[in-house]
Design a protein around this motif. Structure first.
Motif, PDB file in Angstrom:
ATOM      1  N   ARG A  58       0.619  -1.291   0.094  1.00  0.00           N
ATOM      2  CA  ARG A  58       0.023  -0.143   0.138  1.00  0.00           C
ATOM      3  C   ARG A  58       1.074   1.198  -0.033  1.00  0.00           C
ATOM      4  N   ALA A  59       0.636   2.220  -0.747  1.00  0.00           N
ATOM      5  CA  ALA A  59       1.429   3.427  -0.785  1.00  0.00           C
ATOM      6  C   ALA A  59       0.310   4.682  -0.963  1.00  0.00           C
ATOM      7  N   ILE A  60       1.089   5.628  -0.399  1.00  0.00           N
ATOM      8  CA  ILE A  60       0.426   7.003  -0.154  1.00  0.00           C
ATOM      9  C   ILE A  60       1.259   8.198  -0.911  1.00  0.00           C
ATOM     10  N   LEU A  61       0.657   9.274  -1.765  1.00  0.00           N
ATOM     11  CA  LEU A  61       1.177   9.999  -2.453  1.00  0.00           C
ATOM     12  C   LEU A  61       0.744  11.383  -1.630  1.00  0.00           C
ATOM     13  N   LEU A  62       1.884  12.029  -1.205  1.00  0.00           N
ATOM     14  CA  LEU A  62       1.510  13.628  -0.874  1.00  0.00           C
ATOM     15  C   LEU A  62       1.910  14.662  -2.047  1.00  0.00           C
ATOM     16  N   GLY A  75      -4.952   7.768  12.932  1.00  0.00           N
ATOM     17  CA  GLY A  75      -4.667   8.324  11.403  1.00  0.00           C
ATOM     18  C   GLY A  75      -4.753   7.366  10.305  1.00  0.00           C
ATOM     19  N   ASP A  76      -4.351   7.643   9.023  1.00  0.00           N
ATOM     20  CA  ASP A  76      -4.746   7.096   7.991  1.00  0.00           C
ATOM     21  C   ASP A  76      -3.031   6.262   7.433  1.00  0.00           C
ATOM     22  N   ILE A  77      -2.038   6.350   8.144  1.00  0.00           N
ATOM     23  CA  ILE A  77      -0.913   5.706   8.016  1.00  0.00           C
ATOM     24  C   ILE A  77      -0.836   4.249   8.562  1.00  0.00           C
ATOM     25  N   LEU A  91       5.438   8.373  -0.918  1.00  0.00           N
ATOM     26  CA  LEU A  91       6.028   9.311  -1.796  1.00  0.00           C
ATOM     27  C   LEU A  91       5.444  10.587  -1.620  1.00  0.00           C
ATOM     28  N   VAL A  92       6.471  11.607  -1.795  1.00  0.00           N
ATOM     29  CA  VAL A  92       6.279  13.044  -1.615  1.00  0.00           C
ATOM     30  C   VAL A  92       6.729  13.726  -3.140  1.00  0.00           C
TER      31      VAL A  92
END
Length: 348
Positions: A162-166, A210-212, A219-220
Motif C-alpha cells: 500500500r502506498a500514499i502520495l503527498l 490516522g491514515d498511515i 511518496l512525496v
C-alpha cells in the motif's frame, strides 16, 4: 496469533505486529550507533521491508479499484545530464545478424536517475557503519563481503504494498507557497500535514487514529520533475553541473528531530520522492543531527527512493480524489549491489 504490540527488547521483532516502539523507545543495542533500529535479526538486510509480509501485501491489493497502471520511472537517460557528476546512461545496439537479430547493452550509474538508495549507499557518519553493522571493508576492500546489505536481498524478497502520495507541489502552488524545486526549500512536517489534510488524509499512524498503516510506502512530490520538464536543455545542464556538492540545491523533506520522529514512528516500509535527494539539500549548516539519509538508511534500514516520476500519478490521484494505491517495484537482483533503478508501478 501474533501479539499486536511489539516489546522493544524482544528480538527479533515480529513484522506482523501492528504497533511498534517509537524512536524514543528504541532499545539500546550493543555495538550499534545511538538510535539504531537493527531489530529484525543478526543477519537481516531487509530492514523495514520485513514489514511487507504476505498478509500486508494481500490486504494492500484491496486498494486496487480500476486496475490502471502508472509507471513511476523516468526514462533511463533522464535527467540529462545527471547531477553530482555521475555517469550518464549509455545504450548500445549490437547487430548479431544483419536485418535479422540484435542485442543491446546498458551502462548506467544506479544513482543517476529514478532509483533506490540501497543500504550500502550511505553510512552512519560518526561511526562509518552501514545498516546492521556492515562496514566499508565489506563493500570495497581487500576481502569484501558482497552478501552484507546487498540490494539483491530486496530483489529476492520483493517490494509491493500500500502506498500514499503527498502532492506537496500542487498543494503549495494552490496555497500561495511558491518556490523553485531547484533551490533549497525545506518541506516541514507541519506543511506535509497541511498538504495531507487538503488531500483528505490524516498523517498520524493508524494506531493513533490516522491514515498511515504500518508498512505503507510514502511518496512525496516536491516538483522537481515538473520543473525539469519546463527547462531548456541548456538550463537542465546548468542545473546539473553546478560547481560543487555544496552548490547543489534541491527542495525536499526538512531535516530535524520532529521529521525524524514522524518518519520513524509511522513505520513506513520505504519512502521516495521526485527530487534528486528526497530531503532538502544541502542540510542546514550547523544542523545538530545528521542528515536524513544516514538515519533512514543506516539506522532504520528503510529503502529511500529519489527522482521518481510522480507527474501522471499526481494527476490521476487528483482526478480520482484518492491518494492511496497499490505499488510494486522490482530492484535489480545484483549480488553486492549498492542501489538500483526502481522499476516501479502504481496500480490504481
Amino acid at each position: 496469533m501474533a501479539p499486536s504490540i511489539q516489546d522493544p527488547a524482544n528480538f527479533p521483532w515480529n513484522p506482523n505486529n501492528i504497533q511498534f516502539p517509537s524512536r524514543k523507545e528504541l532499545p539500546k543495542l550493543a555495538g550499534a550507533p545511538e538510535g539504531a533500529a537493527w531489530v529484525w535479526g543478526k543477519d537481516d538486510y531487509l530492514g523495514r521491508l520485513n514489514l511487507l509480509t504476505p498478509q500486508r501485501v494481500k490486504e494492500a491489493i484491496s486498494e486496487v479499484q480500476t486496475g490502471e497502471m502508472v509507471r513511476l520511472d523516468l526514462p533511463l537517460h533522464i535527467p540529462e545530464p545527471p547531477a553530482f557528476g555521475r555517469q550518464p546512461f549509455e545504450h548500445k545496439i549490437t547487430e548479431l545478424a544483419p536485418g535479422i537479430a540484435y542485442d543491446d547493452s546498458y551502462s548506467l550509474n544506479t544513482q543517476s536517475g529514478t532509483q533506490w538508495d540501497g543500504f550500502r549507499h550511505c553510512a552512519h557518519i560518526q561511526t562509518q557503519t552501514f545498516y546492521n553493522g556492515t562496514k566499508p571493508s565489506d563493500i570495497l576492500g581487500p576481502t569484501p563481503t558482497p552478501n552484507k546489505c546487498s540490494i539483491h536481498h530486496w530483489a529476492q524478497h520483493g517490494i509491493a504494498g500500500r502506498a500514499i502520495l503527498l502532492d506537496y507541489w500542487t498543494y503549495a502552488q494552490t496555497h500561495s507557497k511558491a518556490y523553485d524545486p531547484y533551490k533549497r526549500h525545506p518541506i516541514t512536517l507541519s506543511e506535509l500535514k497541511a498538504c495531507a489534510q487538503w488531500q483528505g488524509l490524516n498523517l498520524a499512524p493508524q494506531s493513533q487514529g490516522g491514515d498511515i498503516k504500518v508498512g505503507d510506502i510514502l511518496l512525496v512530490r516536491s516538483g522537481f520533475v515538473h520543473r525539469y520538464d519546463s527547462l531548456s536543455p541548456a538550463d537542465r545542464k546548468a542545473g546539473a553541473l553546478r560547481d560543487s556538492h555544496t552548490d547543489m540545491e534541491w527542495a525536499g523533506v526538512s531535516q530535524g528531530e520532529e521529521m525524524k520522529d514522524w518518519l520513524h514512528d509511522c513505520y513506513f516500509a520505504a519512502v521516495a520522492g521526485d527530487s534528486p535527494t528526497f530531503e532538502c539539500w544541502p542540510a542546514p549548516a550547523g544542523e545538530p543531527t545528521e542528515f536524513l539519509h544516514s538515519s533512514i538508511l543506516a539506522l532504520w534500514g528503510m529503502p529511500l527512493g529519489e527522482m521518481w516520476d510522480l507527474e501522471k500519478l499526481a494527476e490521476r490521484c487528483r482526478e480520482r480524489g484518492r491518494w492511496v494505491f497499490f505499488l510494486t517495484s522490482a530492484p535489480a537482483n545484483v549480488l553486492g549491489g549498492v542501489g538500483s533503478h526502481a522499476n516501479a508501478t502504481a496500480i490504481l
